[in-house]
Design a protein around this motif. Sequence first.
Motif, PDB file in Angstrom:
ATOM      1  N   LYS A 351       0.855  -1.186   0.000  1.00  0.00           N
ATOM      2  CA  LYS A 351       0.000   0.000   0.000  1.00  0.00           C
ATOM      3  C   LYS A 351       0.893   1.238   0.000  1.00  0.00           C
ATOM      4  O   LYS A 351       1.988   1.207   0.589  1.00  0.00           O
ATOM      5  CB  LYS A 351      -0.877   0.051   1.260  1.00  0.00           C
ATOM      6  N   SER A 369       5.516   4.826  -2.804  1.00  0.00           N
ATOM      7  CA  SER A 369       4.374   4.262  -3.508  1.00  0.00           C
ATOM      8  C   SER A 369       4.549   2.778  -3.786  1.00  0.00           C
ATOM      9  O   SER A 369       5.528   2.155  -3.377  1.00  0.00           O
ATOM     10  CB  SER A 369       4.149   5.025  -4.820  1.00  0.00           C
ATOM     11  N   PHE A 373       0.755   2.954  -8.886  1.00  0.00           N
ATOM     12  CA  PHE A 373       0.099   4.078  -8.210  1.00  0.00           C
ATOM     13  C   PHE A 373       1.004   5.299  -8.304  1.00  0.00           C
ATOM     14  O   PHE A 373       2.133   5.290  -7.796  1.00  0.00           O
ATOM     15  CB  PHE A 373      -0.172   3.731  -6.743  1.00  0.00           C
ATOM     16  N   ASP A 374       0.518   6.370  -8.950  1.00  0.00           N
ATOM     17  CA  ASP A 374       1.286   7.600  -9.122  1.00  0.00           C
ATOM     18  C   ASP A 374       1.045   8.515  -7.929  1.00  0.00           C
ATOM     19  O   ASP A 374       0.049   9.236  -7.870  1.00  0.00           O
ATOM     20  CB  ASP A 374       0.878   8.292 -10.418  1.00  0.00           C
ATOM     21  N   PHE A 378      -1.353  11.887  -7.347  1.00  0.00           N
ATOM     22  CA  PHE A 378      -2.388  11.796  -6.303  1.00  0.00           C
ATOM     23  C   PHE A 378      -2.408  13.057  -5.444  1.00  0.00           C
ATOM     24  O   PHE A 378      -3.473  13.584  -5.102  1.00  0.00           O
ATOM     25  CB  PHE A 378      -2.124  10.568  -5.431  1.00  0.00           C
ATOM     26  N   MET A 415      -8.892   8.105  -1.766  1.00  0.00           N
ATOM     27  CA  MET A 415      -8.507   6.723  -2.048  1.00  0.00           C
ATOM     28  C   MET A 415      -9.705   5.823  -2.335  1.00  0.00           C
ATOM     29  O   MET A 415      -9.547   4.722  -2.874  1.00  0.00           O
ATOM     30  CB  MET A 415      -7.703   6.147  -0.880  1.00  0.00           C
ATOM     31  N   VAL A 418      -9.745   4.893  -5.844  1.00  0.00           N
ATOM     32  CA  VAL A 418      -8.508   4.328  -6.387  1.00  0.00           C
ATOM     33  C   VAL A 418      -8.489   2.819  -6.183  1.00  0.00           C
ATOM     34  O   VAL A 418      -8.738   2.330  -5.085  1.00  0.00           O
ATOM     35  CB  VAL A 418      -7.272   4.956  -5.705  1.00  0.00           C
ATOM     36  N   LEU A 420      -5.955  -0.248  -6.278  1.00  0.00           N
ATOM     37  CA  LEU A 420      -4.545  -0.608  -6.325  1.00  0.00           C
ATOM     38  C   LEU A 420      -4.352  -1.929  -7.061  1.00  0.00           C
ATOM     39  O   LEU A 420      -5.234  -2.795  -7.059  1.00  0.00           O
ATOM     40  CB  LEU A 420      -3.974  -0.727  -4.913  1.00  0.00           C
TER      41      LEU A 420
END
Length: 529
Positions: A351, A369, A373-374, A378, A415, A418, A420
């Motif tokens: 995470k 990160s 995931f950028d 974010f 989040m 989002v 992942l």
Amino acid sequence: MTWIIKETDETEIRQKYRTGKLLGKLIAANALSDEETAELLEGNSSLTLSDAECVAKACERILEAAKRQEKVFVGGDYDADGITATAIMKKTLDLLRIPNGYYIPDRFREGYGLSKETVALAYRKGYQLIITVDNGVRAHEALAEAKRLGMDVIVTDHHRIEEKIEADIVVHPDYMEDRYEHLCGAGVALEISMKLIGRQDDLIALAAIASIGDVMPLWKETRKIVKEGMTILKQRIPRPVASMFRPGSTVNWTSIAFQIVPKLNSVGRMNDLSNVNTLVPFLLATDEEAIARYARQLDHVNSVRRELSETQTAMADSMIEDENFVVIYNEKFHEGICGLIAGRIANTYHKPALILAKHGNLLKGSGRSVKGFDMFDFFSEFDELVTFGGHEQAVGIAIDAEKFDDFKAHVNEKMKDVKLAEADEEKTAIAIRSDDITMDEILDLQRCEPLPKEINSMFAITDCEILTSKETDKVIKYSIANGNGPLEAVLYKRKEIDVAEDPHTIIGSLSLNRWRNNVTMSVEIEDIY
């Protein structure tokens, strides 16, 4: 971890490039082009000199400073790359007999790069030329101040250029020939140095350490710098560098990355125990007693950093809640190791993680990160951020302390939208049999060292017969049946790898283990089942 065991036919590769079996399989499994293969197998590591206009102009201006006896100021950076780049440039100016000084800013009080205040101070002390190393392309306020004061500036940097740089001369891989595109800050400084004073083995070694520390792509000129630097370190190691290795260590990519680089970085991280500017004279020192004394101090600083990192990572681990983005603040956290803690948590829990420490009225820290995931994107529209910088995989952030709860709530809310990537990523290993492993085959593999990070060098021994095993507090050592001599497989317990009751496949990297007068074949285990 899910492994794909890849069978390869290395026959054509072996005939074409005259390689051994294992090296042939590695080249085939990675589908390397003829150009990439030729570069990996090239034995010549002789360094080249850039003919770029920016390098020539920088050298001309520095020689002009020598002729005029101008005072030259070197503005450095606080990581391994910036520290070694500062040392390279300082020794170059010393050998040219140019009056010079340098300064590396405090990571926490002053932040990254050349500042307006440092420029003003350098001007008051009579410096006429400023040379930045491993920074400068984003120092717009500082460059404007230098221009206002009538000071010339040579920027030498390798970081991404996002705006026009208002400097007299900019030396950057973007403005150099293609073969120099992967240079780190110390690599850029080395190009200027070699043009001015010729080859200096200790400076090549420092640039090699910096290239490894900054995890630069090991292709083209950077590959030559690292190969040549490692040859120097193996044959005639500079005393300051020798003092940072653990006794009995073999000089290779791993020992440099995990023994030398952390010690250099620890001084910048632990500013309450040390001053990063003291590293430069240490790296250039020749007095044995002074080197030994400083090396002991460096060991102490790094030990404190390591202990803090372990205890505070455990502290952070106990504070993790059920959330997709881990955001943790604790007043006991040391600002210098927030990034290390965030990295460990991100790797453990798959995470993104942000760890914050107290800094006056602010909370400052670092985020790390996970794949896909950028993190920079974010946070790019968060109004709560007082300072913010970084890239896709790592960011530095500061917020008002009183806004922490609102900030964390904002992160959690964003989040929700989002998704992942799955944590259990697939990795590939190259299938071999136990009797494929010989000392000659491993030596043949080592022709390609150091390998660029994108090349897969994991081998899967698919017919393992374990003869014996021996366990200590930190490792399990297996003796593997092999008709070509003793073969040992080492499993480090910190990797927390589950071991099957009767394993038949071992996945890992191959090496030769040298201890006193004995040489044995070894596998460092990444998985066993």
